[in-house]
Design an enzyme around this catalytic site. Structure first.
Site, short mmCIF file in Angstrom:
data_model
loop_
_atom_site.label_atom_id
_atom_site.label_comp_id
_atom_site.label_asym_id
_atom_site.label_seq_id
_atom_site.Cartn_x
_atom_site.Cartn_y
_atom_site.Cartn_z
CE1 TYR A 291 -14.57 9.72 1.23
CE2 TYR A 291 -12.54 9.20 0.06
CZ TYR A 291 -13.92 9.13 0.17
OH TYR A 291 -14.63 8.47 -0.79
CG ASN B 111 -1.74 1.26 1.39
OD1 ASN B 111 -2.08 1.63 2.51
ND2 ASN B 111 -2.08 1.90 0.31
#
Ligand code: SF4
Length: 488
Positions: A261, A120
């Site tokens: 977010y 990631n």
């Protein structure tokens, strides 16, 4: 059907996290646990998913386009992935394109044995490194930046896999949270600044790693701690855990947008509940930018916690002025070419009877291109709102991210093009305000942003990138971004 009041997809104009990773070692049903964990990380990448497992002798891989459930919900799929160690990945396709060959975990047979990696983040000098490697004879199988790590490990001259991995990471700049599998066990590591998240947990005798703690909740695992920035955690098949810190000591810069977010609100990030942080951002926004209104309306779903905070702080009622349909899938057939070409997905609708005649303040987590913000303001006006104010639970997003987040080019970011007042005119709101950068830092538990040494990566707001960006700016590969120590 009334096409003049289309139902909007409000998630179409967001920054998107590109990946989520999960790993389990010493678990009897490692691939099933990994599939469940990946399912909880689905919001971090919805285009493809993959799992690689190891049974003590052999590696097995299954990768496919689409959601985790489409690929890994059958017992047949799990049966193809035997063993007590597994790693998985969910992804968007921005870095490296969308072909199946780029779906992770990536696997290679190295001289030292099998090597699988789930990543990631984004390597911000991948193109430069790749050119060097290809010049030296490496043949790449994918266009993923992650494959650069495999080739650097393969060509390293150090004797052990761990030393080779550290040697490879010496040349890598940018953001990486990695889960690596070798015949000797699992290695989880995070870049020296800890830009992307990675947490460690326990499920019985199994050690688990995941991008977010919510993945542990879904499998009944216990959150132990974060993998620290710059840390390599090695776990062998006897359950022995070794922590290495080969990269020296650096002030961490985790991505503050995880709080805004990316992470699920039921995750813990940087030691703090994401839900509480989002509510606190809303409270901060209400203090900084109050609005004389009748209702606080969240832009669903990501604006909800901040809107609750805004409503509680301001004393204005929180109401659901926009309703999301839960039954609109990607295969929904648009009723006409006109609607299809409008790019509008039929997912959100104004709650007309609630907002009609009311002054409302909309709360959203961010404005990226601004096109969706404009549509939602118009939708509220068409539904009869007498005033539509807009408050944003992050500072203006004016810079691209190079650390594993899908951002439009800078020229497409509304805040890169104009100041707040022209932005207000663009989205046709009665007023527009963003939380300040110090307000954001206060909401996530800091007293202020330390400008000489910021506590988070906030580059998409400030342009203050915490690493070199060699592929963007050019640079000298002989000068790594940090001083590294030898692994050991
Ligand atoms: S640039 Fe923004 S989105 Fe990217 S890592 Fe930094 S804070 Fe996160």
């Amino acid at each position: 059907m009334n096409l003049t009041h289309p139902l909007l997809d409000l998630n179409g104009d967001k920054l998107r996290e590109e990946c989520g990773v999960f790993g389990a070692i010493n678990a009897a049903d490692a691939s099933a646990v990994t599939a469940l964990g990946l399912h909880a990380l689905q919001h971090r990448g919805q285009e493809a998913a993959g799992i690689t497992s190891f049974d003590g002798a052999q590696f097995f891989s299954l990768r496919g386009n689409g959601h985790v459930a489409e690929n890994f919900s059958s017992s047949e799929a799990i049966a193809e992935l035997p063993g007590f160690m597994a790693a998985g990945h969910v992804r968007y396709s921005t870095t490296g394109g969308s072909g199946l060959r780029n779906v992770q975990p990536l696997y290679a047979d190295l001289a030292a044995g099998g090597f699988a990696v789930a990543h990631n983040g984004n390597i911000s000098n991948a193109r430069t490194l790749r050119e060097e490697l290809v010049g030296r004879g490496s043949i790449f199988q994918s266009t993923s930046d992650t494959e650069v790590i495999i080739h650097l490990v393969a060509t390293s001259r150090y004797p052990t896999i761990t030393d080779r991995l550290v040697d490879a990471l010496r040349l890598v700049e940018g953001a990486y949270s990695l889960i690596v599998m070798t015949p000797a066990g699992m290695i989880a590591c995070r870049d020296p600044l800890g830009i992307r998240p990675l947490v460690m947990g326990q499920l019985g005798d199994a050690t688990i790693f995941a991008s977010e703690s919510v993945a542990f909740d879904t499998i009944g695992a216990k959150l132990i701690r974060e993998v620290e920035p710059g840390e390599l955690v090695q776990v062998d098949f006897d359950g022995k855990i070794t922590s290495l810190r080969p990269f020296g000591s650096h002030a961490p810069r985790p991505c503050i947008f995880e709080h805004v977010y990316f992470s699920r609100p039921d995750s813990i990030f940087a030691g703090r509940s994401v839900y509480s942080a989002r509510k606190a951002i809303g409270q901060q926004l209400a203090i900084e930018s109050p609005a004389e209104v009748d209702l606080v309306v969240p832009v669903p779903d990501s604006g909800v916690p901040a809107a609750i905070g805004y409503a509680q702080e301001s004393g204005v009622p929180f109401e659901l002025g926009i309703i999301r349909s839960h039954y609109v899938g990607r295969t929904f057939i648009q009723p006409s070419d006109g609607a299809r070409h409008s790019g509008v997905k039929r997912k959100h609708n104004a709650n007309r009877s609630l907002v009609e005649g009311k002054r409302i303040v909309l709360i959203d987590d961010s404005i990226v291109r601004g096109t969706t913000s404009l549509k939602i303001v118009e939708m509220m006006r068409e539904a009869g709102a007498s005033e539509v104010h807009f408050r944003v639970a992050s500072p203006p997003t004016a810079h691209s991210c190079f650390y594993g987040v899908d951002t439009p080019e800078r020229s497409k970011l509304l805040a890169a093009q104009m100041e707040v007042e022209p932005m207000r005119e663009f989205i046709r709101a009665d007023s527009l305000a963003f939380v300040s950068i110090d307000g954001l830092y206060r909401a996530v538990g800091e007293s202020e942003r330390k400008s000489g040494c910021p506590q988070f990566c906030d580059a998409c707001f400030t342009g203050d990138y915490p690493t070199s960006l060699t592929d963007q700016t050019g640079g000298d590969l002989k000068t790594p971004q940090f001083a590294f120590d030898k692994a050991g």
